[in-house]
Enzyme design. Structure first.
Site, PDB file in Angstrom:
ATOM      1  N   ASN B  87       0.881  -1.168   0.000  1.00 25.19           N
ATOM      2  CA  ASN B  87       0.000   0.000   0.000  1.00 25.19           C
ATOM      3  C   ASN B  87       0.918   1.217   0.000  1.00 25.19           C
ATOM      4  O   ASN B  87       1.555   1.513   1.007  1.00 25.19           O
ATOM      5  CB  ASN B  87      -0.899  -0.004   1.236  1.00 25.19           C
ATOM      6  CG  ASN B  87      -1.794  -1.223   1.290  1.00 25.19           C
ATOM      7  OD1 ASN B  87      -2.276  -1.691   0.266  1.00 25.19           O
ATOM      8  ND2 ASN B  87      -1.993  -1.758   2.492  1.00 25.19           N
ATOM      9  N   HIS B 100       7.077  -1.245   3.348  1.00 26.50           N
ATOM     10  CA  HIS B 100       6.896  -2.637   3.777  1.00 26.50           C
ATOM     11  C   HIS B 100       5.987  -3.362   2.796  1.00 26.50           C
ATOM     12  O   HIS B 100       5.047  -2.798   2.251  1.00 26.50           O
ATOM     13  CB  HIS B 100       6.348  -2.727   5.210  1.00 26.50           C
ATOM     14  CG  HIS B 100       5.092  -1.951   5.470  1.00 26.50           C
ATOM     15  ND1 HIS B 100       5.069  -0.563   5.534  1.00 26.50           N
ATOM     16  CD2 HIS B 100       3.818  -2.351   5.677  1.00 26.50           C
ATOM     17  CE1 HIS B 100       3.828  -0.155   5.775  1.00 26.50           C
ATOM     18  NE2 HIS B 100       3.049  -1.215   5.858  1.00 26.50           N
TER      19      HIS B 100
END
Lengths: 111, 111
Positions: B87, B100
């Site tokens: 995201n 991440h």
């Protein structure tokens, strides 16, 4: 004879696709069934079925798919947010067994 | 003083986390609010906010995050399917601005 992979056929220009970007190693095409206003597919030109199919020799290729997402984000208006998704394996929703990263943008997405 | 990034604090062992894997460049931890039976976070040890923050010097790092997913898949039972999600940006649901990759597995997922 086994039918050739649909993405390999697109890469060989035997099937049509809307090409968004192309490099020596990668092709980026419009998804034919988009799930967001922007829905592109980043794929290696060489046939690799999935992430498990990447080998030690594919370091540069692996990096290029991530860095292509950065390059594609420059095409987006506004805040340039996007979601990158790999559905890896049938149980994860993979339907074409030629590795591809979904690049999705253009809607507010939940975390 | 600006509060340090929560993932940088985990990497510096100033905050606890369940570590799944660790290399010189990467840390993989359990997500504290898992969205699937397996929900791990692959992150670079150095602070990079997002994919746009990756530079030319980060080719090996970019590859290592993808290839870590391959390594992590070996820990899964059965068919070793997984979904990898980034995201990237607030509108895409990013809440911690330290890059991440979400590694999700363990449920049947829709395409």
């Amino acid at each position: 004879m086994e039918a050739p992979c649909v993405f390999c056929r697109i890469i060989a220009e035997q099937l049509p696709a809307k090409v968004i970007e192309e490099t020596n190693d990668l092709l980026v095409i419009q998804d034919i069934s988009p799930k967001a206003p922007v829905h592109w597919l980043i794929m290696p030109k060489k046939h690799v079925a999935d992430i498990q199919g990447l080998g030690e020799e594919d370091t540069a290729l692996s990096a290029s798919m991530v860095l292509m997402a950065k390059k594609l984000s420059e095409k987006l208006p506004g805040k340039k947010s996007f979601r990158l998704v790999v559905n890896n394996g049938h149980e994860a929703g993979q339907r074409v067994f030629h590795l591809h990263f979904h690049f999705l943008a253009g809607t507010q997405m939940e975390p």
